[in-house]
Motif scaffolding. Structure first.
Motif, mmCIF file in Angstrom:
data_model
loop_
_atom_site.group_PDB
_atom_site.id
_atom_site.type_symbol
_atom_site.label_atom_id
_atom_site.label_comp_id
_atom_site.label_asym_id
_atom_site.label_seq_id
_atom_site.Cartn_x
_atom_site.Cartn_y
_atom_site.Cartn_z
ATOM 1 N N ILE A 1 52.463 53.586 47.820
ATOM 2 C CA ILE A 1 52.023 52.006 47.857
ATOM 3 C C ILE A 1 53.303 51.253 47.214
ATOM 4 N N GLU A 2 53.707 51.950 46.323
ATOM 5 C CA GLU A 2 55.010 51.405 45.554
ATOM 6 C C GLU A 2 56.108 51.035 46.495
ATOM 7 N N LYS A 3 56.200 52.285 47.338
ATOM 8 C CA LYS A 3 57.273 51.706 48.426
ATOM 9 C C LYS A 3 57.206 51.267 49.544
ATOM 10 N N SER A 4 55.772 51.144 49.978
ATOM 11 C CA SER A 4 55.761 50.347 51.277
ATOM 12 C C SER A 4 54.681 49.059 51.032
ATOM 13 N N GLY A 5 54.004 49.025 49.969
ATOM 14 C CA GLY A 5 53.460 47.794 49.647
ATOM 15 C C GLY A 5 52.123 47.439 50.755
ATOM 16 N N VAL A 6 51.796 48.555 51.285
ATOM 17 C CA VAL A 6 50.317 48.445 52.112
ATOM 18 C C VAL A 6 49.517 49.619 51.608
ATOM 19 N N LEU A 7 48.177 49.345 51.942
ATOM 20 C CA LEU A 7 47.127 50.323 51.746
ATOM 21 C C LEU A 7 45.968 50.091 52.605
ATOM 22 N N SER A 8 45.172 51.009 52.515
ATOM 23 C CA SER A 8 43.918 50.884 53.386
ATOM 24 C C SER A 8 42.980 51.410 52.579
ATOM 25 N N ILE A 9 41.874 50.725 52.546
ATOM 26 C CA ILE A 9 40.433 51.073 51.937
ATOM 27 C C ILE A 9 39.295 51.621 52.694
ATOM 28 N N SER A 10 38.756 52.882 52.142
ATOM 29 C CA SER A 10 37.543 53.222 52.820
ATOM 30 C C SER A 10 36.420 53.029 52.226
ATOM 31 N N VAL A 11 35.260 52.359 52.140
ATOM 32 C CA VAL A 11 34.188 52.279 51.651
ATOM 33 C C VAL A 11 33.230 53.678 51.863
ATOM 34 N N LEU A 12 32.880 54.470 50.875
ATOM 35 C CA LEU A 12 32.306 55.672 51.294
ATOM 36 C C LEU A 12 30.921 55.557 51.227
ATOM 37 N N ALA A 13 30.020 56.140 52.237
ATOM 38 C CA ALA A 13 28.459 55.993 52.227
ATOM 39 C C ALA A 13 27.960 56.779 51.210
ATOM 40 N N VAL A 14 26.677 56.554 51.055
ATOM 41 C CA VAL A 14 26.011 57.263 50.029
ATOM 42 C C VAL A 14 25.605 58.669 50.073
ATOM 43 N N ASP A 15 25.725 59.124 51.735
ATOM 44 C CA ASP A 15 25.605 60.633 51.848
ATOM 45 C C ASP A 15 26.890 61.139 52.049
ATOM 46 N N THR A 16 27.955 60.787 51.683
ATOM 47 C CA THR A 16 29.149 61.350 51.789
ATOM 48 C C THR A 16 29.182 62.703 50.678
ATOM 49 N N PRO A 17 29.366 63.779 51.652
ATOM 50 C CA PRO A 17 29.307 65.105 51.034
ATOM 51 C C PRO A 17 30.397 65.019 49.576
ATOM 52 N N MET A 18 29.935 65.803 48.807
ATOM 53 C CA MET A 18 30.698 66.063 47.675
ATOM 54 C C MET A 18 32.230 66.788 48.003
ATOM 55 N N LYS A 19 32.022 67.820 48.892
ATOM 56 C CA LYS A 19 33.156 68.406 49.441
ATOM 57 C C LYS A 19 34.228 67.875 50.070
ATOM 58 N N PHE A 20 33.830 66.613 50.609
ATOM 59 C CA PHE A 20 34.697 65.497 51.189
ATOM 60 C C PHE A 20 35.394 64.715 50.100
#
Lengths: 188, 188
Positions: free
Chosen positions: A60-79
Motif C-alpha cells: 500500500i505504501e508503494k502503490s497507494g491502492v488497495l482492495s477490500i473484501s467484506v467477509l461473510a458470516v459463514d467464512t471458514p476459519m481455515k480461509f
C-alpha cells in the motif's frame, strides 16, 4: 472520582472482518483486518488501520491502492487463517482462492465475500505500530446478500474451534490494533 | 471486466453505536456516532469520524478531548434519538441523563453504556464533510457485561419502530459518514 485505565473498555467496540489486499509491480498480497470504516459518504471515503510490519502495508505504501473484501458470516476459519497467520512475502496467498482483477490491477478476493470495493489512498496517519490510511473508494460491487462476519462472531467461532486442529489458524492477533493480550485469548 | 461504483458495497461494513462527548470552557455536548475504532494497542489509540457541522466537532476542535460511551444492545431508541436528531447548541442533552465527570472534565454518559473511555486528540485528518480524529485513550472503565449495540441491530430496531411514534427519533442519518441516502432509509 478518577477513572482508571482499563483497556477492556475498548473491547466492546464493534468491527467487521475483511481481507485487505494491495499490489505493486507484479507482486500482490492480502491480509485479514477488522478496522475498516467508512468516514465520509460524499465523496465515499474509508479508513483502515494496517500494521507497519505487514507485507500488505509495504505494498500500500508503494502503490497507494488497495482492495477490500467484506467477509461473510459463514467464512471458514481455515480461509481466514490463510490470510491471517502467514506472510505473503514467502508464498502466494491467492493461489487457489477465487479472486477477480480490480480496476487498479490488484486482486480482489471474491471467495466468501459479501462485497468488494477498491480504494486509493488520500491521506494517512502514523499512529505508531500501525498506519491509518484514509482512502477514496473508486469501485464497489455487492456479491451476496449474506450477513457480514463481525469481529465478535469471529472470536466466538475461534473459541469453539479446537486449538489442536492442524487446519485451525486465526488472524495474527498480536498484530491487530485490537489485540487483547495473551490472557484474553484464552477467554475468547 | 470493470468493477462499477456501487456504494451499497460499503453498507456491509460493521460498526458499533456510541455517544461521543466533549466539552470546552463550561460547555459540553454529546452525539451519536458509529465510526469509532481502535487503531493501535500499544499505546491504545482510537479513531473517530465526526461531522464538521456538529457542535461536538466544535468542542473537540477547541479542547482536543473527548469521551466515548459504548451503547448496550438494549438502549432505548428514544435515548439514542436524544443524542441524535437534536443539536446541543440550544439545549443541554445531558439533562436527566446519568453521567460521570471524566478525568478531562467532560461528562461521560454512563446510562445505557457497556463501557466508557476518554481520549485526547493526537492527530486528525480532514476528509471533507467529516474530520477523522486519532486520539490517545487516557482512561477506560467497563460498566456492564451486556452485549454492545451494533449499527446493524440499531437499523433493525429502527425499522421496527413506528415512524409515526412521537417519541421515535434516530441519529441524524444525513450527517453520518455511512449515510445511505433517502431511498435506503425506507428499506431499513
Amino acid at each position: 472520582m478518577t477513572i482508571e485505565m482499563d483497556q477492556k473498555a475498548l473491547w466492546s467496540c464493534s468491527y467487521g472482518l475483511y481481507i485487505v489486499a494491495s499490489c505493486h509491480e507484479g507482486k500482490a498480497n492480502g491480509q485479514v483486518a477488522n478496522t475498516v470504516f467508512q468516514v465520509s459518504a460524499e465523496p465515499p471515503r474509508i479508513a483502515v488501520a494496517i500494521n507497519k510490519e505487514n507485507y500488505t502495508h509495504e505494498l500500500i505504501e508503494k502503490s497507494g491502492v488497495l482492495s477490500i473484501s467484506v467477509l461473510a458470516v459463514d467464512t471458514p476459519m481455515k480461509f481466514i487463517g490463510r490470510f491471517g497467520f502467514r506472510t505473503g512475502r514467502d508464498l502466494d496467498k491467492f493461489e487457489g482462492v477465487e479472486t477477480m482483477e480490480g480496476n487498479q490491477g490488484c486482486p480482489c478476493v471474491t471467495e466468501n465475500a459479501v462485497s468488494i470495493f477498491e480504494a486509493k489512498v488520500f491521506d494517512s496517519v502514523d499512529v505508531g505500530t500501525h498506519t491509518v490510511y484514509v482512502a477514496d473508494v473508486t469501485s464497489g460491487k455487492v456479491l451476496s446478500d449474506k450477513e457480514p462476519m463481525t469481529y465478535a462472531t469471529y472470536h466466538q467461532m475461534k473459541g469453539r474451534a479446537p486449538a489442536s486442529a492442524p487446519t485451525y489458524q486465526g488472524p495474527t492477533p498480536e498484530k491487530a490494533p485490537t489485540y487483547r493480550g495473551p490472557e484474553s485469548e484464552k477467554k475468547d
